[in-house]
Design a protein around this motif. Structure first.
Motif, short mmCIF file in Angstrom:
data_model
loop_
_atom_site.label_atom_id
_atom_site.label_comp_id
_atom_site.label_asym_id
_atom_site.label_seq_id
_atom_site.Cartn_x
_atom_site.Cartn_y
_atom_site.Cartn_z
N GLY A 80 2.89 2.14 -82.53
CA GLY A 80 1.45 1.97 -82.71
C GLY A 80 0.97 2.63 -83.99
O GLY A 80 1.40 3.73 -84.33
N GLY A 81 0.09 1.95 -84.71
CA GLY A 81 -0.47 2.50 -85.94
C GLY A 81 0.42 2.28 -87.15
O GLY A 81 0.03 2.62 -88.26
N TYR A 82 1.62 1.74 -86.94
CA TYR A 82 2.56 1.48 -88.04
C TYR A 82 2.69 -0.02 -88.24
O TYR A 82 2.67 -0.79 -87.28
CB TYR A 82 3.95 2.03 -87.72
N LEU A 83 2.85 -0.42 -89.50
CA LEU A 83 3.13 -1.81 -89.84
C LEU A 83 4.30 -1.86 -90.81
O LEU A 83 4.43 -0.99 -91.67
CB LEU A 83 1.91 -2.47 -90.48
N ALA A 84 5.14 -2.88 -90.65
CA ALA A 84 6.25 -3.09 -91.57
C ALA A 84 5.76 -3.89 -92.77
O ALA A 84 5.09 -4.91 -92.62
CB ALA A 84 7.38 -3.85 -90.88
N LEU A 85 6.07 -3.40 -93.96
CA LEU A 85 5.68 -4.08 -95.19
C LEU A 85 6.55 -5.31 -95.40
O LEU A 85 7.69 -5.36 -94.93
CB LEU A 85 5.81 -3.13 -96.38
N PRO A 86 6.04 -6.32 -96.10
CA PRO A 86 6.82 -7.54 -96.33
C PRO A 86 8.11 -7.25 -97.09
O PRO A 86 8.09 -6.53 -98.10
CB PRO A 86 5.90 -8.42 -97.17
N PRO A 87 9.24 -7.80 -96.64
CA PRO A 87 10.50 -7.60 -97.36
C PRO A 87 10.43 -8.08 -98.82
O PRO A 87 11.10 -7.52 -99.69
CB PRO A 87 11.51 -8.42 -96.57
N ALA A 88 9.58 -9.07 -99.10
CA ALA A 88 9.46 -9.59 -100.46
C ALA A 88 8.93 -8.53 -101.44
O ALA A 88 9.13 -8.66 -102.65
CB ALA A 88 8.53 -10.81 -100.47
N TRP A 89 8.30 -7.48 -100.92
CA TRP A 89 7.76 -6.44 -101.79
C TRP A 89 8.85 -5.59 -102.43
O TRP A 89 8.57 -4.77 -103.28
CB TRP A 89 6.77 -5.57 -101.05
N PRO A 93 7.68 -3.19 -106.20
CA PRO A 93 7.55 -1.86 -105.60
C PRO A 93 6.16 -1.25 -105.76
O PRO A 93 5.77 -0.39 -104.98
CB PRO A 93 8.61 -1.02 -106.30
N GLU A 94 5.39 -1.70 -106.75
CA GLU A 94 4.04 -1.15 -106.93
C GLU A 94 3.16 -1.45 -105.72
O GLU A 94 2.35 -0.63 -105.32
CB GLU A 94 3.41 -1.68 -108.22
N ARG A 95 3.31 -2.65 -105.14
CA ARG A 95 2.52 -2.99 -103.95
C ARG A 95 2.93 -2.11 -102.77
O ARG A 95 2.07 -1.63 -102.02
CB ARG A 95 2.69 -4.46 -103.59
N ALA A 96 4.22 -1.90 -102.60
CA ALA A 96 4.69 -1.03 -101.52
C ALA A 96 4.20 0.40 -101.75
O ALA A 96 3.72 1.05 -100.82
CB ALA A 96 6.22 -1.08 -101.44
N THR A 97 4.30 0.88 -102.98
CA THR A 97 3.87 2.24 -103.31
C THR A 97 2.39 2.42 -103.02
O THR A 97 1.96 3.48 -102.54
CB THR A 97 4.19 2.56 -104.78
N GLU A 98 1.59 1.39 -103.28
CA GLU A 98 0.14 1.46 -103.02
C GLU A 98 -0.13 1.75 -101.54
O GLU A 98 -0.94 2.61 -101.20
CB GLU A 98 -0.48 0.13 -103.44
N TRP A 99 0.58 1.04 -100.65
CA TRP A 99 0.36 1.23 -99.22
C TRP A 99 1.00 2.51 -98.70
O TRP A 99 0.45 3.17 -97.81
CB TRP A 99 0.84 0.01 -98.44
N VAL A 100 2.13 2.90 -99.26
CA VAL A 100 2.75 4.16 -98.87
C VAL A 100 1.83 5.32 -99.28
O VAL A 100 1.63 6.27 -98.51
CB VAL A 100 4.16 4.32 -99.51
N SER A 101 1.23 5.23 -100.46
CA SER A 101 0.30 6.27 -100.92
C SER A 101 -0.94 6.32 -100.04
O SER A 101 -1.45 7.41 -99.73
CB SER A 101 -0.10 6.02 -102.38
N ALA A 102 -1.44 5.16 -99.60
CA ALA A 102 -2.60 5.12 -98.70
C ALA A 102 -2.24 5.79 -97.37
O ALA A 102 -3.03 6.55 -96.81
CB ALA A 102 -3.05 3.68 -98.47
N ALA A 103 -1.02 5.52 -96.88
CA ALA A 103 -0.57 6.14 -95.63
C ALA A 103 -0.47 7.65 -95.79
O ALA A 103 -0.91 8.41 -94.92
CB ALA A 103 0.78 5.55 -95.22
#
Length: 124
Positions: A80-89, A93-103
């Motif tokens: 709960g409260g977790y989401l898996a990022l799209p494998p295409a990211w 990596p900048e898109r993944a980093t954006e969401w990891v930083s938000a987390a």
């Protein structure tokens, strides 16, 4: 339940998108990796899936709306409260980093997790 193991590429990608910030540590967890701040996990690997924990409902809704985002963790019991990022990211990596930083920012505002005290062992 069989816990999937991440590939070396997934571990490398994970470490690359975790910000170097005060209080952040990456630790092994059940054969995978977790990123923690103040004792609270904000990102993790489950097999080759990279998941982030978002506390803010608006952020969760926004990420859920992104194509390729899905539940994180075991299919029969996602976290709960977790989401898996799209494998295409992996290719962005900048898109993944954006969401990891938000987390990190959101989970970093939570109270520090207190270590659990263990009950004394009973003598046989």
């Amino acid at each position: 339940m069989q816990i999937p193991r991440p590939s070396e590429d997934s571990k490398e990608f994970f470490r690359a998108v975790i910000p170097e910030a005060p209080g952040v540590e990456v630790k092994p967890m059940f054969g995978n990796l977790g990123a923690f701040v103040n004792g609270n996990m904000f990102a993790g690997l489950f097999g080759d899936d990279l998941g982030v924990r978002l506390v803010d409902e608006d952020s969760l809704s926004a990420l859920r709306a992104v194509p390729g985002v899905g539940p994180f963790g075991p299919a029969e019991r996602p976290m709960g409260g977790y989401l898996a990022l799209p494998p295409a990211w992996r290719g962005d990596p900048e898109r993944a980093t954006e969401w990891v930083s938000a987390a990190l920012e959101q989970v970093g505002r939570l109270p520090a997790k207190q270590p659990k005290t263990r009950a004394p062992r009973k003598k046989a």
